[in-house]
Design a protein around this motif. Sequence first.
Motif, PDB file in Angstrom:
ATOM      1  N   ARG A   1     -26.087  -9.021   7.733  1.00 26.21           N
ATOM      2  CA  ARG A   1     -25.697  -8.490   6.397  1.00 26.21           C
ATOM      3  C   ARG A   1     -26.092  -6.875   6.420  1.00 26.21           C
ATOM      4  NH1 ARG A   1     -28.344  -6.770   1.854  1.00 26.21           N
ATOM      5  NH2 ARG A   1     -27.292  -7.174  -0.021  1.00 26.21           N
TER       6      ARG A   1
ATOM      7  N   LEU B   1     -23.352  -5.285   8.307  1.00 27.00           N
ATOM      8  CA  LEU B   1     -22.130  -5.178   7.572  1.00 27.00           C
ATOM      9  C   LEU B   1     -22.310  -4.228   6.535  1.00 27.00           C
ATOM     10  CD1 LEU B   1     -19.302  -6.740   7.075  1.00 27.00           C
ATOM     11  CD2 LEU B   1     -20.435  -8.079   5.750  1.00 27.00           C
ATOM     12  N   LYS B   2     -23.262  -4.195   5.917  1.00 28.47           N
ATOM     13  CA  LYS B   2     -23.486  -3.048   4.754  1.00 28.47           C
ATOM     14  C   LYS B   2     -23.362  -1.468   5.374  1.00 28.47           C
ATOM     15  CE  LYS B   2     -26.627  -1.562   1.231  1.00 28.47           C
ATOM     16  NZ  LYS B   2     -28.080  -1.693   0.881  1.00 28.47           N
ATOM     17  N   GLU B   3     -23.926  -1.232   6.429  1.00 27.64           N
ATOM     18  CA  GLU B   3     -23.897  -0.131   6.834  1.00 27.64           C
ATOM     19  C   GLU B   3     -22.464   0.248   7.349  1.00 27.64           C
ATOM     20  OE1 GLU B   3     -26.076   2.691  10.638  1.00 27.64           O
ATOM     21  OE2 GLU B   3     -26.212   0.474  10.291  1.00 27.64           O
TER      22      GLU B   3
ATOM     23  N   ARG C   1     -16.335   3.376   2.527  1.00 28.76           N
ATOM     24  CA  ARG C   1     -16.788   3.847   1.040  1.00 28.76           C
ATOM     25  C   ARG C   1     -15.891   4.708   0.062  1.00 28.76           C
ATOM     26  NH1 ARG C   1     -22.106   4.693  -0.496  1.00 28.76           N
ATOM     27  NH2 ARG C   1     -22.348   5.988  -2.348  1.00 28.76           N
TER      28      ARG C   1
ATOM     29  N   LEU D   1     -19.647  -0.828   6.306  1.00 27.46           N
ATOM     30  CA  LEU D   1     -18.672  -0.718   4.799  1.00 27.46           C
ATOM     31  C   LEU D   1     -19.037   0.696   4.261  1.00 27.46           C
ATOM     32  CD1 LEU D   1     -18.928  -4.452   3.192  1.00 27.46           C
ATOM     33  CD2 LEU D   1     -17.107  -3.385   4.250  1.00 27.46           C
ATOM     34  N   GLU D   2     -20.444   1.011   4.168  1.00 30.78           N
ATOM     35  CA  GLU D   2     -20.769   2.360   3.311  1.00 30.78           C
ATOM     36  C   GLU D   2     -20.143   3.604   4.417  1.00 30.78           C
ATOM     37  OE1 GLU D   2     -24.969   2.182   3.152  1.00 30.78           O
ATOM     38  OE2 GLU D   2     -24.844   0.799   1.311  1.00 30.78           O
TER      39      GLU D   2
ATOM     40  N   MET E   1     -19.429 -10.717   2.419  1.00 33.20           N
ATOM     41  CA  MET E   1     -20.070 -11.542   3.289  1.00 33.20           C
ATOM     42  C   MET E   1     -19.533 -13.054   3.003  1.00 33.20           C
ATOM     43  SD  MET E   1     -21.902 -12.107   6.028  1.00 33.20           S
ATOM     44  CE  MET E   1     -23.285 -10.560   6.273  1.00 33.20           C
TER      45      MET E   1
ATOM     46  N   THR F   1     -21.911  -5.972  -3.596  1.00 38.20           N
ATOM     47  CA  THR F   1     -20.616  -5.702  -3.101  1.00 38.20           C
ATOM     48  C   THR F   1     -20.758  -6.444  -1.500  1.00 38.20           C
ATOM     49  OG1 THR F   1     -20.364  -3.942  -4.383  1.00 38.20           O
ATOM     50  CG2 THR F   1     -19.084  -4.007  -2.422  1.00 38.20           C
ATOM     51  N   VAL F   2     -21.886  -6.281  -1.029  1.00 41.21           N
ATOM     52  CA  VAL F   2     -21.961  -6.627   0.351  1.00 41.21           C
ATOM     53  C   VAL F   2     -22.178  -8.078   0.415  1.00 41.21           C
ATOM     54  CG1 VAL F   2     -23.390  -6.574   2.551  1.00 41.21           C
ATOM     55  CG2 VAL F   2     -23.311  -4.629   1.055  1.00 41.21           C
ATOM     56  N   ASP F   3     -22.806  -8.728  -0.565  1.00 41.16           N
ATOM     57  CA  ASP F   3     -23.043 -10.071  -0.581  1.00 41.16           C
ATOM     58  C   ASP F   3     -21.620 -10.891  -0.754  1.00 41.16           C
ATOM     59  OD1 ASP F   3     -25.664  -9.982  -0.080  1.00 41.16           O
ATOM     60  OD2 ASP F   3     -26.227  -9.875  -2.282  1.00 41.16           O
TER      61      ASP F   3
END
Length: 243
Positions: A30, A33-35, A42, A37-38, A58, A53-55
Amino acid sequence: MPKLLPSIVSVIEIYYQYATEEGECNSLNRAELKELLENEFRQILKNPDDPDTVDIIMQSLDRDHNKKVDFTEYLVMIFKLAQACNKIISKDYRQTSGSKQRHHSYQHQEEQSETEEEEKGQESSSSHSSWSTGEENDSYSRDSRSIKHKTGSSSRRLGYQGAMAKMDLAQVNVLVTVNMALALALALALALALALALALALALALVSILTLSNMGLAHVCHLALNNMILDLVNILAMSNVDK
């Protein structure tokens, strides 16, 4: 220089760049994936700072529900993003191609109009040049038309006679066919009349037989009844004598 192959290599390298941050290189957790996406998406994310948003992403990518995104699931995300970008970019390409087509059709119309004007000029010049020679050939053309008219009329007469002969032959064939059909119908009618007469005779004979048999049966019943009455009278007479 090719452009597609370096783009594919960049997609693979970016995946492993974020997948190897916490030791494992075969999937994205998680945080990774967050890093990703950002840093990479972004600008197109609706709420990049929202943790949900990440959840949400995912959950849509994690098909095996192991709370990780493998390379295949990562490619699914890239594919969906490519589809979304295609809807925007394709509009620009369609508008550009439409303007090019309109410009091309306009050029084609101009070229066609110029060609038609040139053809009209050539026709007018040829008509002026042929005017002088046309008067000399009038007599010859009149003679040729008269000869063609005569030959045409004779050929039409021959064609008319041939057509009439064909029509007569067709009429004879039709009459023969009609006569044969009438004869066959008459023969069938006679056969049917004979069959009806035979059936009527058989019915009359059967009625006669049944009438005679009924009369004989009535006579037998009458005799039997008379005999029973005589026997009863004799029995009564014998009983009176005994008394």
